[in-house]
Design an enzyme around this catalytic site. Sequence first.
Site, PDB file in Angstrom:
ATOM      1  N   LYS A  68     -62.110   8.836  21.719  1.00 11.36           N
ATOM      2  CA  LYS A  68     -62.015   7.891  20.690  1.00 11.36           C
ATOM      3  C   LYS A  68     -62.341   6.407  21.462  1.00 11.36           C
ATOM      4  O   LYS A  68     -61.798   6.160  22.496  1.00 11.36           O
ATOM      5  CB  LYS A  68     -60.507   7.560  20.176  1.00 11.36           C
ATOM      6  CG  LYS A  68     -60.367   6.612  19.181  1.00 11.36           C
ATOM      7  CD  LYS A  68     -58.959   6.602  18.577  1.00 11.36           C
ATOM      8  CE  LYS A  68     -58.828   5.603  17.494  1.00 11.36           C
ATOM      9  NZ  LYS A  68     -57.307   5.547  16.990  1.00 11.36           N
ATOM     10  N   ASP A 119     -57.962   8.310   4.707  1.00  6.94           N
ATOM     11  CA  ASP A 119     -58.745   8.997   5.733  1.00  6.94           C
ATOM     12  C   ASP A 119     -57.837   9.162   7.015  1.00  6.94           C
ATOM     13  O   ASP A 119     -58.239   9.473   7.980  1.00  6.94           O
ATOM     14  CB  ASP A 119     -59.898   7.756   6.122  1.00  6.94           C
ATOM     15  CG  ASP A 119     -59.521   6.426   6.164  1.00  6.94           C
ATOM     16  OD1 ASP A 119     -59.126   5.972   5.196  1.00  6.94           O
ATOM     17  OD2 ASP A 119     -59.687   5.929   7.343  1.00  6.94           O
TER      18      ASP A 119
HETATM   19  P1  AMP Z   1     -59.128   3.186  11.512  1.00  5.61           P
HETATM   20  O1  AMP Z   1     -58.378   1.745  11.205  1.00  5.61           O
HETATM   21  O2  AMP Z   1     -59.000   3.482  12.903  1.00  5.61           O
HETATM   22  O3  AMP Z   1     -58.651   4.166  10.866  1.00  5.61           O
HETATM   23  O4  AMP Z   1     -60.691   3.158  11.083  1.00  5.61           O
HETATM   24  C1  AMP Z   1     -61.111   2.925   9.871  1.00  5.61           C
HETATM   25  C2  AMP Z   1     -62.708   3.066   9.921  1.00  5.61           C
HETATM   26  O5  AMP Z   1     -63.219   1.984  10.586  1.00  5.61           O
HETATM   27  C3  AMP Z   1     -63.020   4.553  10.446  1.00  5.61           C
HETATM   28  O6  AMP Z   1     -64.420   4.917   9.923  1.00  5.61           O
HETATM   29  C4  AMP Z   1     -63.384   3.983  11.731  1.00  5.61           C
HETATM   30  O7  AMP Z   1     -64.454   5.025  12.549  1.00  5.61           O
HETATM   31  C5  AMP Z   1     -64.257   2.765  11.834  1.00  5.61           C
HETATM   32  N1  AMP Z   1     -63.952   1.695  12.834  1.00  5.61           N
HETATM   33  C6  AMP Z   1     -62.758   1.389  13.372  1.00  5.61           C
HETATM   34  N2  AMP Z   1     -62.886   0.349  14.496  1.00  5.61           N
HETATM   35  C7  AMP Z   1     -64.308   0.456  14.641  1.00  5.61           C
HETATM   36  C8  AMP Z   1     -65.149  -0.010  15.856  1.00  5.61           C
HETATM   37  N3  AMP Z   1     -64.541  -0.735  16.576  1.00  5.61           N
HETATM   38  N4  AMP Z   1     -66.370   0.212  15.478  1.00  5.61           N
HETATM   39  C9  AMP Z   1     -66.906   0.930  14.819  1.00  5.61           C
HETATM   40  N5  AMP Z   1     -66.041   1.634  13.916  1.00  5.61           N
HETATM   41  C10 AMP Z   1     -64.847   1.357  13.717  1.00  5.61           C
HETATM   42 MG    MG Z   2     -58.697   6.091  10.750  1.00  6.17          MG
END
Ligand code: AMP
Ligand code: MG
Length: 494
Positions: free
Chosen positions: A112, A251
């Site tokens: 990650k 998600d």
């Molecule tokens: P999360 O908030 O970690 O559940 O992420 C929600 C969505 O945003 C997922 O599709 C992640 O892969 C994407 N995402 C979160 N942070 C990043 C980042 N720094 N770069 C690219 N995608 C991100």
């Molecule tokens: Mg997530």
Amino acid sequence: MTLSRPAFDNSYARLPERFWSAQEPVPVAQPALIRINHGLASMLGISAEWLESPEGLEVLAGNRVPEGSEPIAQAYAGHQFGGWNPQLGDGRAVLLGEIVTPQGQRYDIQLKGAGRTVWSRGGDGRSPLGPVLREYIVSEAMAALGVPTTRSLAAVATGESVLRERPLPGAILTRVASSHIRVGTFEYFAGKQDYDAQRLLADHVIARHYPEAARSEQPYLALLEGVIARQARLIAQWQQLGFIHGVMNTDNMLVSGETIDYGPCAFLDEYSPATVFSSIDSFGRYAYGNQPAIAQWNLAWLARVLLPIVPGEEDPAVHRAQQAIEGFIEQYEAAWRELMHHKLGIAQPDASSDTLLEALLELMTRERADFTLTFSYLTALAGGDTILQADIESFWTPPPSLANWLPGWQARLQQAGQDASARHQLMRRANPLYIPRNHLVEEAIAAATDHHDFSLFHQLVERVTAPFDFDPAARHYLQPPRPEQVVKQTFCGT
Ligand code: AMP
Ligand code: MG
């Protein structure tokens, strides 16, 4: 000496190409090891010495793709804060592959923060050090507390900086999960009305997580019921520990029933059902007290997207799915009741013990009692553990009304006629002394981020992974935050 590298056996990459996109991690400038989880490595059958070797470090940093890995980014969609997003996917994570442990259990190994993917949209694909440390600490604490969760195998620094409100050191977490298949993975294909993919995904999940559903005459409904049962238990465990996930989007809900995505998560200090920590949850959608209702809302989406692939007549299927969704709250409440009674040392709940529990929670709310300490204190009283009791009383005053509540509880314990040591054991296991309190997590993150000092992080991991073992030298970890230490918000891990 040959060191055991992970022996990959990838099943998700065998699913059709519309499930994922081939994606190698993007190499980083200067990998440096922060921590390897030796216990987890040994459970997985991977040598910790290998993980710590130069080759292991390169793999954990994404600079080398190990033999047998078929790196992919997984496709998924999701409802975020109630709004539909048809395309999310791994924007900053790469699944290296799956391994099967010596005990025959299959686990995903994911990096990650491993760089941009086709799903990154505007993001940089990276992760700052802080969120990596928080996820390591909290996920390993949850595992030690007996809560189903993704695990943290390693944290490494990238030697690169990540730009957020300010430049921050970058890091990569190696996440281990029994799979990364989300409610949002089903929603992704439902959004495309790709029923073939839905069936393949459902069959994959059944084979991997719910083999008993395959023997049912309606496997997809049995799958739904299985997910509901595990989530009901999971959310009850969160509640009984005072855990707030903070971003329960669909998600971020795994169909395996493991907790995932430790972004703006936190444990309650003072007990109050309305507590919110996430800086991005301005309406309190994911407040502590709302978690069961939100889980049910998420599961209703799983039901909706599974129904089109259930064979046979529509009406009975819809009826059964509805019943399953309605039954979630009942299952959750039964699990919650059982676990909360364990916190009081009561193995057999009844109406009068329900009243006791309600009265306790009511007084805790009114007097803003520290959730974890109140139950630790009761555990000390029930076990006649005067050393722990004195230790707690040295820095903490029980909520004033507790004195009026105690006699009723003590009378109840007397009349229950249960063996006192069994009762004490029940309470000890239900009432951790040490949780990753927010101020301690923030303190550890600040020392690492601002001063490159990882000692507080390592000490905190050690402490919270032995949450039930009283250590008189560890009073610092028992104490609630002083007023100026109270953390009111935690930021999303992006
Ligand atoms: P999360 O908030 O970690 O559940 O992420 C929600 C969505 O945003 C997922 O599709 C992640 O892969 C994407 N995402 C979160 N942070 C990043 C980042 N720094 N770069 C690219 N995608 C991100
Ligand atoms: Mg997530």
